[in-house]
Design a protein around this motif. Structure first.
Motif, PDB file in Angstrom:
ATOM      1  N   PHE A   4       0.824  -1.213   0.000  1.00 47.94           N
ATOM      2  CA  PHE A   4       0.000   0.000   0.000  1.00 47.94           C
ATOM      3  C   PHE A   4       0.862   1.269   0.000  1.00 47.94           C
ATOM      4  CE2 PHE A   4      -1.773  -3.214   3.017  1.00 47.94           C
ATOM      5  CZ  PHE A   4      -2.405  -3.947   2.038  1.00 47.94           C
ATOM      6  N   HIS A   5       2.072   1.158   0.576  1.00 44.82           N
ATOM      7  CA  HIS A   5       2.945   2.324   0.674  1.00 44.82           C
ATOM      8  C   HIS A   5       2.249   3.509   1.338  1.00 44.82           C
ATOM      9  CE1 HIS A   5       6.474   0.766  -1.200  1.00 44.82           C
ATOM     10  NE2 HIS A   5       5.818   0.405  -2.288  1.00 44.82           N
ATOM     11  N   VAL A  45     -14.631   5.583  -0.531  1.00 44.31           N
ATOM     12  CA  VAL A  45     -13.999   4.265  -0.364  1.00 44.31           C
ATOM     13  C   VAL A  45     -14.330   3.655   0.999  1.00 44.31           C
ATOM     14  CG1 VAL A  45     -12.105   4.830  -1.936  1.00 44.31           C
ATOM     15  CG2 VAL A  45     -11.801   5.138   0.536  1.00 44.31           C
ATOM     16  N   GLY A  46     -15.129   4.350   1.779  1.00 40.69           N
ATOM     17  CA  GLY A  46     -15.631   3.765   3.023  1.00 40.69           C
ATOM     18  C   GLY A  46     -14.759   3.977   4.246  1.00 40.69           C
ATOM     19  N   ILE A  47     -13.903   5.000   4.225  1.00 42.54           N
ATOM     20  CA  ILE A  47     -13.111   5.340   5.427  1.00 42.54           C
ATOM     21  C   ILE A  47     -13.885   6.427   6.163  1.00 42.54           C
ATOM     22  CG2 ILE A  47     -10.916   6.231   6.310  1.00 42.54           C
ATOM     23  CD1 ILE A  47     -10.658   3.520   4.970  1.00 42.54           C
ATOM     24  N   LYS A  48     -14.381   6.079   7.367  1.00 40.03           N
ATOM     25  CA  LYS A  48     -15.280   7.009   8.054  1.00 40.03           C
ATOM     26  C   LYS A  48     -14.522   8.149   8.721  1.00 40.03           C
ATOM     27  CE  LYS A  48     -19.163   3.928   8.695  1.00 40.03           C
ATOM     28  NZ  LYS A  48     -18.515   2.640   8.235  1.00 40.03           N
ATOM     29  N   ARG A  49     -13.387   7.812   9.312  1.00 46.10           N
ATOM     30  CA  ARG A  49     -12.644   8.873  10.026  1.00 46.10           C
ATOM     31  C   ARG A  49     -11.397   9.241   9.218  1.00 46.10           C
ATOM     32  NH1 ARG A  49     -10.570   7.925  15.019  1.00 46.10           N
ATOM     33  NH2 ARG A  49     -10.624   5.665  14.835  1.00 46.10           N
ATOM     34  N   ALA A  50     -11.438  10.392   8.614  1.00 42.77           N
ATOM     35  CA  ALA A  50     -10.335  10.808   7.742  1.00 42.77           C
ATOM     36  C   ALA A  50      -9.042  11.024   8.526  1.00 42.77           C
ATOM     37  CB  ALA A  50     -10.711  12.089   7.010  1.00 42.77           C
ATOM     38  N   VAL A 108      -7.582   3.331   1.222  1.00 42.96           N
ATOM     39  CA  VAL A 108      -6.955   4.656   1.321  1.00 42.96           C
ATOM     40  C   VAL A 108      -6.026   4.871   0.124  1.00 42.96           C
ATOM     41  CG1 VAL A 108      -5.359   6.116   2.651  1.00 42.96           C
ATOM     42  CG2 VAL A 108      -7.107   4.779   3.837  1.00 42.96           C
ATOM     43  N   ALA A 109      -5.284   3.797  -0.240  1.00 42.26           N
ATOM     44  CA  ALA A 109      -4.367   3.900  -1.381  1.00 42.26           C
ATOM     45  C   ALA A 109      -5.138   4.188  -2.670  1.00 42.26           C
ATOM     46  CB  ALA A 109      -3.545   2.618  -1.512  1.00 42.26           C
ATOM     47  N   VAL A 110      -6.333   3.604  -2.800  1.00 45.46           N
ATOM     48  CA  VAL A 110      -7.159   3.862  -3.984  1.00 45.46           C
ATOM     49  C   VAL A 110      -7.600   5.333  -3.997  1.00 45.46           C
ATOM     50  CG1 VAL A 110      -9.376   3.347  -5.092  1.00 45.46           C
ATOM     51  CG2 VAL A 110      -7.933   1.471  -4.244  1.00 45.46           C
ATOM     52  N   ALA A 111      -8.006   5.829  -2.816  1.00 55.49           N
ATOM     53  CA  ALA A 111      -8.412   7.242  -2.735  1.00 55.49           C
ATOM     54  C   ALA A 111      -7.240   8.148  -3.121  1.00 55.49           C
ATOM     55  CB  ALA A 111      -8.901   7.563  -1.323  1.00 55.49           C
ATOM     56  N   ARG A 112      -6.030   7.793  -2.642  1.00 53.65           N
ATOM     57  CA  ARG A 112      -4.842   8.590  -2.972  1.00 53.65           C
ATOM     58  C   ARG A 112      -4.609   8.617  -4.484  1.00 53.65           C
ATOM     59  NH1 ARG A 112       0.477   6.367  -0.374  1.00 53.65           N
ATOM     60  NH2 ARG A 112      -0.167   4.600  -1.618  1.00 53.65           N
TER      61      ARG A 112
END
Lengths: 228, 384
Positions: A92-93, A129-134, A149-153
């Protein structure tokens, strides 16, 4: 949106008789979703390096739209990649000590490419992408969440091309399916061209078509050659 | 970028701490040598301030200054008795005060002299408690652990020597001098006549000899003339400041040798840090490649590595200056307790240059791994 054309591309390493990648001709249409498969050592990673501009071929042209990225200088290629390509890798880096949001923003910030709407976009992507707490620290995320998170990035700068290298290989089947679904639907939503290197049958089957690499050549090269 | 650097340093806190401490120690060594030499030089120069001209019997000029200004015990040859009388009558002389050694009490030297010396040491003011009147009256320096009114019997020999106590003679403390920041703060000053008497010399017969005479000439021209006249086969006349300047040259040589050693230590630390960080960058090639693959420009990669290292080394240098100062302060305080000379530990304008020089060196060293990171190919991010 961008189409990819490879023309007489060859990559060789000193000491090896045969080139590790040898593609006479390959075309991927804009907004197409293509899977790349093949045994390990068949040149998949080299192909990803070439089409993302991380490396240059010894010969041939790598055209995204009308731009031959193989002809660009390194700094120009870096900038082109930052603006054009969203990259998701098997690892994921994500950077420890930074929150999910900061990880999404990091590449754009390092390039001083954050505009007024960047932060809103990052929040929206994390929600998508379903991450509730940024502001959650990446250390506390599950592996599936990390890849999301990597996809969002990868999507932050609205890339015209999304390239994923074994995005589900280090995830359990449940998380893998979630990430596969995200990649496909986000690519379709944004109209990005999607190229995925994968062994994951469920992911491959949902793509428009699939290319197989073998010893650096396209196994269905005859077909691809005819199509071109 | 700053947030990333902070997160990175936090993650690598142990290695970061080691780098900061290494740099701090190397910097402290260099700073400490500079500060200590400066403190010795300034302290001794201030200690010699009140001693314009010192005359002694022919012998070592350096020893004469060390014994009279710094009260370092040493057997000095005696001047002929008539020299003091002659000086006292000289119209060019404001005062001439004998300095007679030989006895001590506890760790304090007992020095025989005259009220002129007390006046000079106390800047012309009367000592706290009173001025000595009789042969048994003593005046103490500010750091002597005796109280006014207390009596004591002097011991023959220098402080710390095994000698006999002069039980037949006792002094009473009648006054205390102001602090001067010199070796004389630890001295007990008694009438020179008492010293002669204890040692069986009698001023009535013929004037006894003294080891040193402090002379206050009326003008600078007088000072030079007197020095010229009393430089001969029998006597030696010195400006303590001049003798100290010669000593500083030696001290400066010693400092130079130590500075070279410090510089070598700093070079070793610099080399070690360069090695550590180059290995570290090599270890992080995938992470650096990933940053590039995701779109970070090469300049950002260079900046991250460079700023991280420079932050660590800069912190180390600042800490080193602090540690060096504290160490020299502690050493100097200990020396002051032992011999009374106050050593001023202070930074000067030139030290800023040293700090800048170290920072520039740090910036250059940090640039090596940063350049390696800059040149690292971006392909390293992907599995191979």
């Amino acid at each position: 949106m961008l189409a990819l054309t490879l023309d007489q591309v060859q990559v060789s390493y000193p000491g090896l008789e045969t080139p590790v990648l040898d593609i006479r001709s390959l075309t991927v249409a804009a907004e197409e979703c293509v899977a790349v498969t093949g045994p390990s050592g068949s040149g998949k990673t080299t192909l990803v390096n070439i089409i993302t501009g991380l490396a240059c071929p010894d010969r041939g042209r790598v055209l995204w739209g009308a731009e031959d990225i193989a002809a660009l200088a390194e700094a120009r290629r870096d900038r082109w990649r930052a603006e054009t390509i969203g990259l998701v890798m098997q690892e994921f880096h994500l950077f420890e000590g930074l929150s999910a949001l900061d990880n999404v923003l990091l590449p754009a910030r390092l390039r001083r490419a954050t505009g007024r709407d960047t932060l809103d976009h990052a929040h929206a992507l994390l929600a998508r992408v379903g991450i509730k707490r940024a502001n959650q620290s990446t250390a506390t995320l599950s592996r599936g969440e990390m890849q999301r998170v990597a996809v969002a990035r990868a999507l932050l700068r609205r890339p015209k091309v999304l390239i994923a290298d074994e995005p589900t290989a280090s995830l359990d089947p449940g998380h893998g399916a979630e990430v596969a679904e995200l990649l496909l639907s986000l690519a379709r939503e944004s109209g990005a061209t999607l190229i995925v290197v994968s062994h994951d049958e469920r992911l491959i089957n949902r793509m428009d078509r699939s290319l197989t690499l073998s010893a650096g050549r396209l196994a269905n090269a005859a077909f691809a050659g005819l199509a071109a | 970028m700053i947030r990333f650097i902070l997160a990175d340093l936090k993650r690598l806190w142990a290695a970061s701490l080691i780098i900061v401490l290494l740099v701090a120690l190397a910097a402290a060594l260099g700073v400490g040598i500079t500060l200590q030499e400066r403190a010795l030089r300034l302290g001794s120069a201030r200690a010699a301030d009140k001693f314009d001209l010192v005359i002694g019997a022919a012998g070592s000029e350096t020893q004469l200054v060390l014994s009279s200004v710094f009260l370092q015990p040493a057997p000095l040859p005696l001047l002929a008795g008539d020299v003091l009388a002659k000086l006292k009558q000289d119209p060019r002389v404001a005062f001439a005060a004998p300095i007679g050694f030989g006895d001590s009490f506890k760790t304090y030297p007992v020095v025989g002299s005259t009220p002129d010396l007390i006046n000079a040491l106390n800047n012309g003011a009367a000592p706290e408690g009173g001025t000595p009147a009789g042969e048994h009256d003593a005046v103490i320096g500010s750091a002597v652990d005796l109280t006014i009114g207390q009596s004591f019997e002097p011991m023959h020999g220098a402080a710390g020597d095994a000698g006999h106590v002069h039980t037949e003679f006792s002094y009473q403390v009648v006054g205390r001098l102001m602090p001067t920041g010199t070796a004389w703060d630890r001295a007990i000053i008694v009438p020179i006549e008492a010293v002669w008497e204890i040692h069986g010399l009698h001023a009535e017969e013929e004037p006894p000899g003294v080891p040193a005479i402090l002379v206050k000439p009326k003008t600078i021209a007088d000072a030079y003339r007197l020095r010229g006249e009393y430089r001969g086969d029998q006597t030696v006349a010195v400006f303590p400041g001049e003798v100290l300047t010669r000593l500083y040259a030696t001290l400066g040589d010693a400092r130079q040798v130590m500075s070279i050693i410090a510089l070598a230590a700093q070079a070793l630390v610099a080399g070690a840090i360069a090695l550590i960080t180059i290995a570290h960058v090599a270890q992080r090639r995938r992470q650096i490649g990933a940053l590039r693959a995701f779109g970070a420009p090469r300049s950002a990669v260079f900046g991250i590595v460079w700023i991280e290292l420079l932050t660590l080394m800069g912190t180390g240098i600042a800490l080193g200056f602090l540690v060096g100062w504290v160490a020299v302060r502690l050493i100097s305080d200990q020396l002051t307790r032992q011999n009374g000379v106050v050593l001023p530990v202070e930074f000067q304008g030139g030290d800023l240059g040293l700090a800048l020089l170290l920072l520039v060196a740090a910036a250059v060293i940090a640039a090596v791994p940063a350049l390696l990171a800059y040149r690292q190919p971006a392909v390293a991010a992907l599995r191979s």
